[in-house]
Design a protein around this motif. Structure first.
Motif, PDB file in Angstrom:
ATOM      1  N   UNK A  45      -1.032  -0.083  12.095  1.00  0.00           N
ATOM      2  CA  UNK A  45       0.427   0.031  12.085  1.00  0.00           C
ATOM      3  C   UNK A  45       0.873   1.494  12.229  1.00  0.00           C
ATOM      4  N   UNK A  46       0.049   2.432  11.773  1.00  0.00           N
ATOM      5  CA  UNK A  46       0.423   3.855  11.847  1.00  0.00           C
ATOM      6  C   UNK A  46       0.432   4.374  13.282  1.00  0.00           C
ATOM      7  N   UNK A  52       8.701   0.101  16.882  1.00  0.00           N
ATOM      8  CA  UNK A  52       7.833  -1.068  16.672  1.00  0.00           C
ATOM      9  C   UNK A  52       7.702  -1.350  15.171  1.00  0.00           C
ATOM     10  N   UNK A  53       7.557  -0.314  14.375  1.00  0.00           N
ATOM     11  CA  UNK A  53       7.454  -0.497  12.925  1.00  0.00           C
ATOM     12  C   UNK A  53       8.723  -1.133  12.365  1.00  0.00           C
ATOM     13  N   UNK A  54       9.876  -0.742  12.888  1.00  0.00           N
ATOM     14  CA  UNK A  54      11.136  -1.343  12.428  1.00  0.00           C
ATOM     15  C   UNK A  54      11.244  -2.811  12.812  1.00  0.00           C
ATOM     16  N   UNK A  55      10.712  -3.167  13.961  1.00  0.00           N
ATOM     17  CA  UNK A  55      10.764  -4.564  14.402  1.00  0.00           C
ATOM     18  C   UNK A  55       9.916  -5.446  13.482  1.00  0.00           C
ATOM     19  N   UNK A  61       2.932  -8.340   9.018  1.00  0.00           N
ATOM     20  CA  UNK A  61       3.662  -8.984  10.118  1.00  0.00           C
ATOM     21  C   UNK A  61       3.141  -8.506  11.468  1.00  0.00           C
ATOM     22  N   UNK A  62       2.887  -7.225  11.556  1.00  0.00           N
ATOM     23  CA  UNK A  62       2.359  -6.630  12.787  1.00  0.00           C
ATOM     24  C   UNK A  62       0.988  -7.223  13.108  1.00  0.00           C
TER      25      UNK A  62
END
Length: 133
Positions: A45-46, A52-55, A61-62
Motif C-alpha cells: 500500500x505504501x 489510490x490510498x484515498x480510494x 481493501x487494497x
C-alpha cells in the motif's frame, strides 16, 4: 570545441538521469510486487499514490482488490519491464507479468513523482499477449 564538450556532458547527464528514473520506477513496481507475493499488503500500500490510498482507504481493501482483480500481480511467476513512455504528460511503465498458469499479461503502470519518490497512480490491464509475436 568547448561547446561540443558541454553539449556531450549535458546530454550524458540527461541519459544518466533518465536511466536513474527508469531504475527507480522499476524498483518501486518490483518492490510492490514482492510485497504482494509475501501477502504484505501494508507495505504494498505504501507504493500506491495518495489518490489510490484515498480510494481504497486501508491496506486490507487494497489487498482484496489486487487478489480479486489482478491475481497475476499478486502471484506472478515472472515479471519483465518493457518500455517507459510519456503519454499526455504522464509516465507509463509497461510491464509483462506471467501468471502461475504461464499466461502473459501486459499491464501499464501510471507513475507519479512525489517528494517521497515515485508512486503508482493506477494500473491498466492491456490484455494477454505473446510478446514474442
Amino acid at each position: 570545441m568547448r561547446r561540443i564538450i558541454l553539449a556531450v556532458a549535458f546530454s550524458a547527464g540527461l541519459v544518466t538521469s533518465g536511466a536513474a528514473q527508469d531504475a527507480e520506477i522499476e524498483a518501486n513496481i518490483a518492490a510492490q510486487i514482492q510485497a504482494f507475493k509475501a501477502d504484505d499488503f501494508v507495505t504494498a500500500f505504501t507504493f500506491a499514490s495518495p489518490n489510490i490510498q484515498n480510494i481504497f482507504r486501508t491496506p486490507e481493501n487494497f489487498g482484496a482488490m489486487v487478489r480479486n482483480g489482478y491475481p497475476m500481480v499478486w502471484r506472478p511467476s515472472e515479471v519483465r519491464f518493457l518500455e517507459l513512455r510519456e503519454v499526455a504528460g504522464a509516465l507509463w511503465q509497461k510491464v509483462m507479468i506471467v501468471d502461475g498458469d504461464g499466461r502473459a499479461h501486459i499491464l501499464d503502470y501510471q507513475m507519479i513523482q512525489l517528494e517521497s519518490g515515485w508512486k503508482i497512480n493506477g494500473v491498466q490491464l492491456l490484455g494477454n499477449s505473446d510478446p514474442s509475436a
